[in-house]
Motif scaffolding. Structure first.
Motif, PDB file in Angstrom:
ATOM      1  N   CYS A  48      38.171  36.232  44.034  1.00 21.20           N
ATOM      2  CA  CYS A  48      39.576  36.408  43.940  1.00 21.20           C
ATOM      3  C   CYS A  48      40.479  35.263  43.922  1.00 21.20           C
ATOM      4  O   CYS A  48      41.614  35.091  43.429  1.00 21.20           O
ATOM      5  CB  CYS A  48      40.140  37.585  44.887  1.00 21.20           C
ATOM      6  N   MET A  97      38.443  50.136  41.054  1.00 14.66           N
ATOM      7  CA  MET A  97      37.742  48.952  41.247  1.00 14.66           C
ATOM      8  C   MET A  97      36.955  48.440  40.020  1.00 14.66           C
ATOM      9  O   MET A  97      36.505  47.206  40.137  1.00 14.66           O
ATOM     10  CB  MET A  97      36.642  49.132  42.293  1.00 14.66           C
ATOM     11  N   ALA A 141      40.463  33.821  40.539  1.00 12.61           N
ATOM     12  CA  ALA A 141      41.245  34.357  39.646  1.00 12.61           C
ATOM     13  C   ALA A 141      42.918  34.068  39.664  1.00 12.61           C
ATOM     14  O   ALA A 141      43.656  33.825  39.006  1.00 12.61           O
ATOM     15  CB  ALA A 141      40.992  35.682  39.681  1.00 12.61           C
ATOM     16  N   PHE A 165      33.618  38.388  46.881  1.00 12.95           N
ATOM     17  CA  PHE A 165      34.831  39.011  46.510  1.00 12.95           C
ATOM     18  C   PHE A 165      35.932  37.893  46.810  1.00 12.95           C
ATOM     19  O   PHE A 165      36.650  37.808  45.839  1.00 12.95           O
ATOM     20  CB  PHE A 165      35.072  40.238  46.948  1.00 12.95           C
ATOM     21  N   SER A 166      35.877  37.331  47.749  1.00 13.94           N
ATOM     22  CA  SER A 166      36.891  36.490  48.314  1.00 13.94           C
ATOM     23  C   SER A 166      36.944  35.188  47.425  1.00 13.94           C
ATOM     24  O   SER A 166      38.171  34.828  46.882  1.00 13.94           O
ATOM     25  CB  SER A 166      36.793  36.224  49.718  1.00 13.94           C
ATOM     26  N   VAL A 174      36.283  41.411  36.247  1.00 12.21           N
ATOM     27  CA  VAL A 174      36.668  39.716  36.623  1.00 12.21           C
ATOM     28  C   VAL A 174      35.592  39.216  37.275  1.00 12.21           C
ATOM     29  O   VAL A 174      35.494  37.957  36.978  1.00 12.21           O
ATOM     30  CB  VAL A 174      38.273  39.990  37.477  1.00 12.21           C
ATOM     31  N   LEU A 175      35.193  39.828  38.560  1.00 12.55           N
ATOM     32  CA  LEU A 175      34.234  39.084  39.123  1.00 12.55           C
ATOM     33  C   LEU A 175      32.939  38.690  38.187  1.00 12.55           C
ATOM     34  O   LEU A 175      32.142  37.753  38.218  1.00 12.55           O
ATOM     35  CB  LEU A 175      33.629  39.924  40.526  1.00 12.55           C
ATOM     36  N   TYR A 210      38.323  44.753  38.775  1.00 10.69           N
ATOM     37  CA  TYR A 210      38.002  43.751  39.847  1.00 10.69           C
ATOM     38  C   TYR A 210      36.659  43.462  39.410  1.00 10.69           C
ATOM     39  O   TYR A 210      36.372  42.093  39.356  1.00 10.69           O
ATOM     40  CB  TYR A 210      38.057  44.085  41.280  1.00 10.69           C
TER      41      TYR A 210
END
Length: 138
Positions: free
Chosen positions: A43, A1, A46, A39-40, A7-8, A4
């Motif tokens: 993502c 994780m 990205a 997160f949605s 990136v976030l 992720y």
């Protein structure tokens, strides 16, 4: 994780916020919908960024072929370039919408005062919003 979160964290930082990953577990337990929405949005941004990069590279290649080709090649490449341009326009619009959504989610989480998302340099205490869009999960 970790990837992720990196990136976030990067996407959130670009929008002027900070992410404290140490607060993720507790915030997720109290406000799961808000964390999922965050997160949605991240993502989606990205994915749109990857699509934009790929389409830009494709357009560059088509332009190179276009500039060196004969009349038949030029006409064919123009049709392909038009399709790439349309797809790129859609990807940019999708990214813009997701970025606006990310900002809204960051604002909502900041206002909840969970500590997960903060505005660097903001010394005011978080507001308590009992009518928040993301009430605490009991």
């Amino acid at each position: 994780m970790s990837a992720y979160l990196d990136v976030l964290r990067h996407l959130i930082r670009r929008e002027g916020y900070a992410l404290d990953a140490d607060e993720l577990d507790q915030t997720c337990a109290q406000h799961p919908d808000a964390v999922c929405a965050l997160f949605s949005a991240g993502c989606t941004i990205a994915a749109a960024d990857a699509q934009i990069a790929t389409l830009t590279n494709a357009a560059d290649l088509l332009c190179d072929v276009h500039s060196d080709g004969d009349i038949n090649t030029v006409l064919s490449m123009r049709e392909h370039l038009d399709r790439v341009a349309d797809a790129l326009t859609r990807a940019l619009a999708q990214r813009d919408k997701a970025t606006a959504r990310l900002r809204r989610e960051c604002d909502a989480l900041t206002d909840l005062g969970t500590g997960l998302i903060t505005r660097p340099g903001d010394s005011t205490p978080p507001l308590d919003h009992p009518d928040s869009a993301y009430p605490a999960t009991p």
